[in-house]
Design an enzyme around this catalytic site. Structure first.
Site, PDB file in Angstrom:
ATOM      1  N   GLY A 219       0.798  -1.218   0.000  1.00  0.00           N
ATOM      2  CA  GLY A 219       0.000   0.000   0.000  1.00  0.00           C
ATOM      3  C   GLY A 219       0.828   1.264   0.000  1.00  0.00           C
ATOM      4  N   ILE A 221       0.566   3.990   1.988  1.00  0.00           N
ATOM      5  CA  ILE A 221       0.958   4.564   3.280  1.00  0.00           C
ATOM      6  C   ILE A 221       2.282   3.979   3.769  1.00  0.00           C
ATOM      7  CG2 ILE A 221       0.349   4.771   5.710  1.00  0.00           C
ATOM      8  CD1 ILE A 221      -1.155   6.734   4.029  1.00  0.00           C
ATOM      9  N   GLU A 240       8.121  -9.331   2.604  1.00  0.00           N
ATOM     10  CA  GLU A 240       7.362 -10.246   1.757  1.00  0.00           C
ATOM     11  C   GLU A 240       7.247  -9.707   0.338  1.00  0.00           C
ATOM     12  OE1 GLU A 240       3.851 -10.512   4.088  1.00  0.00           O
ATOM     13  OE2 GLU A 240       2.907  -8.777   3.186  1.00  0.00           O
ATOM     14  N   GLY A 338       0.698 -10.907   5.662  1.00  0.00           N
ATOM     15  CA  GLY A 338       1.896 -11.117   6.471  1.00  0.00           C
ATOM     16  C   GLY A 338       2.038 -10.146   7.618  1.00  0.00           C
TER      17      GLY A 338
END
Length: 626
Positions: A219, A221, A240, A338
């Site tokens: 994402g 952010i 990940e 994750g």
């Protein structure tokens, strides 16, 4: 390849339709993840819809159009998402598709044990090398494990798939059928961070030390931190997934992985999503090691990295520290993925930190992400005991090891100002905080008044405006003072310094009422912040003068801290239009006279009563000589 390997490969090369013939009604079909989705095989599978029934399509993360979720295919396919993507969200919401919440670290084991049986795996790979090995490229994650466990494997061979290194290979003997492809690898773009995201990124970067190993979640952010890390030194990466922004950190010299103690000199990842620039960068690049998610996301493996820092996003956090990351009320929005793996792994790491990042509001400021209680139906992905840092554009709150009252005030302190009073009232109603708890009056916390000072012993002190959460730290400072220092500051011996005396020091407006504190340390897993100096002033409207006072911990006296603090108080006061300082001083307190002489402003001392004199300091137009 040798002739025998080449012949073996050619024997398995067939048309998409022919390769999918073994798929039967009721089969479980795993589709390669993210940008590693096999496009030709997907189209062929959709074309087989009339011949199939109740075929379960399993996906870890789908970024494509996911046509198998359309209602016209409901008798042929049923989608099962391990992470709900944008294209499958509506289908899950309407129960046209399923969502299976799983830790990414445990997904592979479910395949290996047969708890989730894979009949067919459809994957995308690079062309085989001279030894007959193909690389899973941008999507190793759970794709490799699913392929190893499937009864039947079809691989779309694409020369545009980067050949990533690490535990990312399958041999052609492990694959039952091949289909040729030449499609560009799908691209994935994070939104450009706006001003709010940049402020969040800056606040996160302040928590990242040189030599740390970072994980940046999915994402915009979490990725907002990357531009603010370019001046860091010897960062490592164990994550990940990653996007193009990581290239910028590598090229800036911030990421070297030299100080990693697990996989030194290597970036460890499970999959990547980005542009062609990224795919070209990871192709045959020995800096990168791709591994299956059951290894990369194993919390005990993650903890093997010293100074491990995980950075992940959340949808909402309640005042007690419960984090919702996969749903908005009853609407499943994303997945566990994750996040829990990395939060718990970084918490176990030597010097590690886990960070939850989010904007303070959503829906154009109409709703707070920090809430009195999670919306009905919201899933708690991270418990109160898991969370370390929560970061918004208004700062960072450290929660681990804090009481409910302490964490409530810390979270209110970083909530959007429009919602702070309502959050405080809700906390009072629930008995989380004192009934007389107040908020600072007026303006927002003025970050511009943060500064550092190095004293005569080489100790660096961080000076900043007071915060809501400083009440107990101020009490701790006063209780640490010897009796003579307490008497000089309060003109009496104190048997106690209760909240009602500390409260006015934090109930400021950063203008007429200001408190500046000097702190050492920081709130973190292995350290705590301690206030060692306090300077405060309160303006009198009639005279525009301010009553001023300062206190310095006994162990930090006579090394320049008091002089600096008074000078800095004056600087802030002048900026806020105050004409001067007045103070009542005991005659035996000669230290304050020495400090006043050093500040560079004229002052006058006159006797007031008993052993007390008035100290008056006027701020004229000349600047301090400091």
């Amino acid at each position: 390849m040798s002739t025998s390997l080449e012949d073996h490969f050619k024997e398995k090369l067939m048309s998409p339709e022919e390769s999918l013939k073994p798929i039967r009604r009721g089969s479980r079909v795993f589709i390669g993840s993210g940008c590693g989705e096999p496009q030709i095989l997907m189209d062929a599978l959709i074309g087989m819809a009339p011949t199939l029934a109740d075929t379960e399509i399993m996906h870890f993360l789908s970024v494509g159009d996911a046509p198998y979720t359309k209602r016209r295919f409901e008798s042929s396919f049923r989608h099962n998402a391990f992470f709900v993507g944008p294209k499958t969200r509506d289908a899950v919401r309407q129960c046209d598709a399923d969502y299976t919440p799983l830790f990414l670290s445990e997904m592979g084991r479910l395949f290996q044990t047969g708890r989730i049986h894979v009949d067919t795996a459809l994957i995308s790979v690079s062309p085989p090398d001279e030894y007959g090995y193909v690389s899973l490229g941008v999507s190793v994650d759970v794709t490799k494990t699913a392929a190893e466990c499937a009864d039947y494997v079809v691989a779309e061979v694409n020369p545009k798939m980067p050949r990533t290194l690490g535990d990312s290979f399958l041999h052609i003997r492990q694959i039952d059928a091949f289909v040729q492809s030449n499609y560009p690898i799908p691209e994935f773009l994070n939104e450009n961070p706006g001003e709010v995201a940049r402020r969040i990124g800056k606040n996160i970067a302040a928590l990242v030390e040189d030599g740390s190993t970072i994980q940046v979640g999915y994402g915009s952010i979490p990725n907002s931190v990357v531009p603010f890390l370019k001046d860091k030194k010897d960062l490592g990466v164990h994550t990940e997934t990653f996007t193009d922004s990581l290239i910028d950190l590598i090229e800036s010299g911030a990421v070297t992985c030299r100080r990693k103690n697990l996989h030194p000199d290597k970036i460890v990842a499970s999959f990547c999503m980005g542009t062609q620039r990224l795919y070209k960068f990871v192709d045959k690049n020995p800096l990168f090691e791709f591994h299956p998610a059951h290894y990369v996301n194993d919390p005990f493996v993650i903890a093997g990295n010293d100074r491990m820092i995980s950075i992940n996003a959340a949808l909402s956090v309640d005042l007690t520290g419960q984090v919702c990351s996969d749903s908005i009320g009853y609407l499943f929005y994303s997945g566990i993925g994750g996040q829990v793996d990395f939060v718990r792994g970084s918490a176990r790491s030597n010097g590690g930190k886990s960070i939850i990042a989010m904007s303070s509001t959503v829906e154009n400021g109409k709703r707070s992400r920090i809430v009195a209680n999670l919306e009905e139906g919201s899933g708690v992905v991270l418990t109160r005991g898991d969370v370390h840092y929560v970061v918004t554009e208004f700062g960072a709150a450290y929660l681990h090891g804090k009481s409910i009252r302490e964490r409530v005030m810390a979270l209110i302190n970083i909530a959007h100002p429009s919602f702070r009073l309502a959050l405080l009232e809700a906390a009072k109603m629930r008995g989380y905080v004192y009934r007389d708890q107040e908020l600072p009056i007026g303006e927002l916390y003025p970050e511009k008044y943060e500064t550092y000072f190095t004293d005569q012993h080489g100790r660096q002190i961080f000076f900043r405006p007071v915060k809501l959460t400083d009440e107990k730290k101020i009490q701790d400072l006063v209780y640490s003072l010897p009796e003579q220092d307490v008497y000089r500051r309060f003109f009496q011996g104190l048997k106690a310094f209760p909240r009602k005396m500390a409260k006015p020091m934090v109930n400021v407006n950063y203008d007429d009422r200001m408190t500046i504190v000097g702190v050492i340390g920081e709130e973190g897993p292995d350290t705590r912040e301690e206030i060692i100096a306090i300077g405060q002033y309160v303006r009198e409207e009639s005279s525009n003068m301010a009553n001023a006072a300062l206190t310095v911990h006994h162990d930090y006296q006579r090394c320049g801290i008091g002089s600096f603090l008074l000078w800095y108080q004056i600087l802030v006061a002048r900026e806020n239009g105050i004409s001067g300082f007045v103070a009542e001083v005991l005659k035996e307190n000669d230290a304050i006279l020495k400090v006043s002489k050093k500040c560079g402003y004229p002052f006058k001392a006159t006797w007031a009563y008993g052993g007390v004199y008035n100290l008056t300091m006027l701020f004229d137009q000349k600047e301090s000589t400091r």
